[in-house]
Design a protein around this motif. Structure first.
Motif, PDB file in Angstrom:
ATOM      1  N   ASN A  30       0.820  -1.205   0.000  1.00 16.30           N
ATOM      2  CA  ASN A  30       0.000   0.000   0.000  1.00 16.30           C
ATOM      3  C   ASN A  30       0.856   1.258   0.000  1.00 16.30           C
ATOM      4  O   ASN A  30       0.536   2.237  -0.678  1.00 16.30           O
ATOM      5  CB  ASN A  30      -0.945   0.010   1.193  1.00 16.30           C
ATOM      6  CG  ASN A  30      -2.175   0.873   0.969  1.00 16.30           C
ATOM      7  OD1 ASN A  30      -3.269   0.480   1.324  1.00 16.30           O
ATOM      8  ND2 ASN A  30      -2.033   2.039   0.367  1.00 16.30           N
TER       9      ASN A  30
ATOM     10  N   GLU B  72      -7.626   6.146  -6.795  1.00 19.18           N
ATOM     11  CA  GLU B  72      -8.525   6.380  -5.663  1.00 19.18           C
ATOM     12  C   GLU B  72      -8.465   5.269  -4.618  1.00 19.18           C
ATOM     13  O   GLU B  72      -8.452   5.530  -3.416  1.00 19.18           O
ATOM     14  CB  GLU B  72      -9.964   6.544  -6.176  1.00 19.18           C
ATOM     15  CG  GLU B  72     -10.924   7.090  -5.170  1.00 19.18           C
ATOM     16  CD  GLU B  72     -10.621   8.509  -4.720  1.00 19.18           C
ATOM     17  OE1 GLU B  72     -10.940   8.820  -3.557  1.00 19.18           O
ATOM     18  OE2 GLU B  72     -10.060   9.302  -5.495  1.00 19.18           O
ATOM     19  N   GLU B  73      -8.390   4.023  -5.058  1.00 20.34           N
ATOM     20  CA  GLU B  73      -8.398   2.899  -4.116  1.00 20.34           C
ATOM     21  C   GLU B  73      -7.139   2.849  -3.249  1.00 20.34           C
ATOM     22  O   GLU B  73      -7.162   2.255  -2.170  1.00 20.34           O
ATOM     23  CB  GLU B  73      -8.570   1.573  -4.861  1.00 20.34           C
ATOM     24  CG  GLU B  73      -9.943   1.374  -5.462  1.00 20.34           C
ATOM     25  CD  GLU B  73     -10.154   2.075  -6.805  1.00 20.34           C
ATOM     26  OE1 GLU B  73     -11.294   2.108  -7.282  1.00 20.34           O
ATOM     27  OE2 GLU B  73      -9.172   2.607  -7.378  1.00 20.34           O
TER      28      GLU B  73
ATOM     29  N   TYR C 218      -7.802   4.504   0.024  1.00 19.45           N
ATOM     30  CA  TYR C 218      -8.658   3.777   0.971  1.00 19.45           C
ATOM     31  C   TYR C 218      -7.828   3.023   2.014  1.00 19.45           C
ATOM     32  O   TYR C 218      -8.368   2.538   2.996  1.00 19.45           O
ATOM     33  CB  TYR C 218      -9.565   2.796   0.246  1.00 19.45           C
ATOM     34  CG  TYR C 218     -10.553   3.412  -0.716  1.00 19.45           C
ATOM     35  CD1 TYR C 218     -10.876   4.767  -0.683  1.00 19.45           C
ATOM     36  CD2 TYR C 218     -11.167   2.631  -1.680  1.00 19.45           C
ATOM     37  CE1 TYR C 218     -11.780   5.310  -1.578  1.00 19.45           C
ATOM     38  CE2 TYR C 218     -12.073   3.168  -2.575  1.00 19.45           C
ATOM     39  CZ  TYR C 218     -12.383   4.506  -2.517  1.00 19.45           C
ATOM     40  OH  TYR C 218     -13.279   5.035  -3.403  1.00 19.45           O
TER      41      TYR C 218
ATOM     42  N   GLY D 240      -6.445   0.091   2.079  1.00 16.51           N
ATOM     43  CA  GLY D 240      -6.811  -1.306   2.320  1.00 16.51           C
ATOM     44  C   GLY D 240      -5.649  -2.143   2.821  1.00 16.51           C
ATOM     45  O   GLY D 240      -5.820  -3.006   3.680  1.00 16.51           O
TER      46      GLY D 240
ATOM     47  N   TYR E 158     -11.715  -6.238   4.090  1.00 19.78           N
ATOM     48  CA  TYR E 158     -11.608  -4.855   3.627  1.00 19.78           C
ATOM     49  C   TYR E 158     -10.496  -4.721   2.585  1.00 19.78           C
ATOM     50  O   TYR E 158     -10.697  -4.132   1.528  1.00 19.78           O
ATOM     51  CB  TYR E 158     -11.362  -3.914   4.817  1.00 19.78           C
ATOM     52  CG  TYR E 158     -11.193  -2.475   4.410  1.00 19.78           C
ATOM     53  CD1 TYR E 158     -12.254  -1.764   3.854  1.00 19.78           C
ATOM     54  CD2 TYR E 158      -9.979  -1.823   4.564  1.00 19.78           C
ATOM     55  CE1 TYR E 158     -12.104  -0.435   3.465  1.00 19.78           C
ATOM     56  CE2 TYR E 158      -9.823  -0.498   4.183  1.00 19.78           C
ATOM     57  CZ  TYR E 158     -10.887   0.188   3.644  1.00 19.78           C
ATOM     58  OH  TYR E 158     -10.733   1.485   3.246  1.00 19.78           O
ATOM     59  N   SER E 159      -9.352  -5.292   2.884  1.00 18.13           N
ATOM     60  CA  SER E 159      -8.231  -5.253   1.944  1.00 18.13           C
ATOM     61  C   SER E 159      -8.595  -5.960   0.644  1.00 18.13           C
ATOM     62  O   SER E 159      -8.279  -5.484  -0.451  1.00 18.13           O
ATOM     63  CB  SER E 159      -7.003  -5.901   2.576  1.00 18.13           C
ATOM     64  OG  SER E 159      -5.907  -5.860   1.707  1.00 18.13           O
TER      65      SER E 159
ATOM     66  N   VAL F 261     -11.077  -3.747  -1.440  1.00 16.78           N
ATOM     67  CA  VAL F 261     -10.376  -2.607  -2.037  1.00 16.78           C
ATOM     68  C   VAL F 261      -9.530  -3.065  -3.221  1.00 16.78           C
ATOM     69  O   VAL F 261      -9.521  -2.429  -4.278  1.00 16.78           O
ATOM     70  CB  VAL F 261      -9.517  -1.868  -0.984  1.00 16.78           C
ATOM     71  CG1 VAL F 261      -8.600  -0.852  -1.646  1.00 16.78           C
ATOM     72  CG2 VAL F 261     -10.411  -1.179   0.032  1.00 16.78           C
TER      73      VAL F 261
ATOM     74  N   LEU G 141     -11.820  -3.898  -6.196  1.00 18.86           N
ATOM     75  CA  LEU G 141     -12.297  -2.654  -6.821  1.00 18.86           C
ATOM     76  C   LEU G 141     -11.197  -1.990  -7.643  1.00 18.86           C
ATOM     77  O   LEU G 141     -11.445  -1.505  -8.754  1.00 18.86           O
ATOM     78  CB  LEU G 141     -12.801  -1.679  -5.761  1.00 18.86           C
ATOM     79  CG  LEU G 141     -14.148  -1.980  -5.139  1.00 18.86           C
ATOM     80  CD1 LEU G 141     -14.441  -1.019  -3.995  1.00 18.86           C
ATOM     81  CD2 LEU G 141     -15.248  -1.902  -6.185  1.00 18.86           C
ATOM     82  N   ALA G 142      -9.986  -1.965  -7.102  1.00 23.01           N
ATOM     83  CA  ALA G 142      -8.868  -1.338  -7.811  1.00 23.01           C
ATOM     84  C   ALA G 142      -8.556  -2.082  -9.097  1.00 23.01           C
ATOM     85  O   ALA G 142      -8.307  -1.468 -10.144  1.00 23.01           O
ATOM     86  CB  ALA G 142      -7.638  -1.293  -6.917  1.00 23.01           C
TER      87      ALA G 142
ATOM     88  N   PHE H 159      -1.708  -4.472  -6.583  1.00 25.24           N
ATOM     89  CA  PHE H 159      -3.057  -4.806  -6.118  1.00 25.24           C
ATOM     90  C   PHE H 159      -3.318  -6.309  -6.220  1.00 25.24           C
ATOM     91  O   PHE H 159      -4.070  -6.859  -5.418  1.00 25.24           O
ATOM     92  CB  PHE H 159      -4.126  -4.001  -6.880  1.00 25.24           C
ATOM     93  CG  PHE H 159      -4.368  -2.655  -6.278  1.00 25.24           C
ATOM     94  CD1 PHE H 159      -4.922  -2.521  -5.019  1.00 25.24           C
ATOM     95  CD2 PHE H 159      -4.032  -1.502  -6.966  1.00 25.24           C
ATOM     96  CE1 PHE H 159      -5.144  -1.274  -4.454  1.00 25.24           C
ATOM     97  CE2 PHE H 159      -4.248  -0.254  -6.418  1.00 25.24           C
ATOM     98  CZ  PHE H 159      -4.808  -0.131  -5.158  1.00 25.24           C
TER      99      PHE H 159
END
Length: 189
Positions: free
Chosen positions: A25, A45-46, A49, A51, A98-99, A102, A105-106, A153
């Motif tokens: 990250n 954007e991600e 977050y 994550g 959560y990770s 994210v 989504l990324a 990611f």
């Protein structure tokens, strides 16, 4: 295998995974190894977050520390300690989820890069950029941004999957330790 030894094994496996999540990250803030993109706000954007830092990092590292203490010296401390390890492992599951979300989504939206303007060119496209590498040329800046994005990611995705499995295993292990009690070494009679 004793539930305490299993706890210690799980905790030791979670430490490098949490560290890897945090590192991935942090590195995502510096595409192309340069600070200027973060300074200018040209970050996917991600990444913001967090994550990997919050989810796969802190929310997994704290349970790992407790689980390791629960399984110290090869035996679980007591039934209450194993019950609490279930709760801490549940926090780890939440962090890993959560990770995971994210990262998914990324990977689905794609990176923020300079196409004509700074945009996420693959976000609403009909074809997936993940399976069609000919689309990657749409990102002019930062250099090799798509590979950078997918690599980090993708690593967060795999790491969070492993964290989910390990934390879920600790929940089951903690349940056995809570119900069946501690293991004790039997000495000679």
């Amino acid at each position: 295998m004793c539930t305490g030894k299993c706890s210690r094994f799980i905790a030791v496996a979670l430490y490098p995974l949490a560290a890897l999540s945090i590192i991935c990250n942090i590195v995502l803030f510096f595409p192309g190894g340069e600070v200027k993109y973060a300074e200018q706000g040209h970050i996917t954007e991600e990444v913001k977050y967090l994550g990997g830092i919050i989810g796969g990092g802190v929310l997994v590292l704290l349970p790992a520390l407790y689980i390791h203490l629960t399984g110290s010296q090869g035996c679980c401390g007591n039934r209450c300690g194993m019950f609490l390890s279930i709760l801490f492992a549940a926090i780890g599951v939440v962090g890993a989820l959560y990770s995971f979300i994210v990262a998914v989504l990324a990977l689905q939206n794609g990176p923020l890069c300079k196409y004509i303007l700074w945009t996420t060119p693959f976000k609403n496209s009909d074809k997936s950029y993940l399976s069609d590498s000919s689309m990657w040329g749409q990102c002019f800046e930062p250099k090799d941004m798509v590979q950078f994005h997918i690599g980090l990611f993708g690593t967060l995705l795999a790491t969070s999957c492993l964290q989910l499995v390990l934390c879920a295993a600790q929940m089951i292990n903690g349940l056995f330790g809570c119900l069946c009690g501690t293991c004790t070494e039997k000495g000679p009679l």
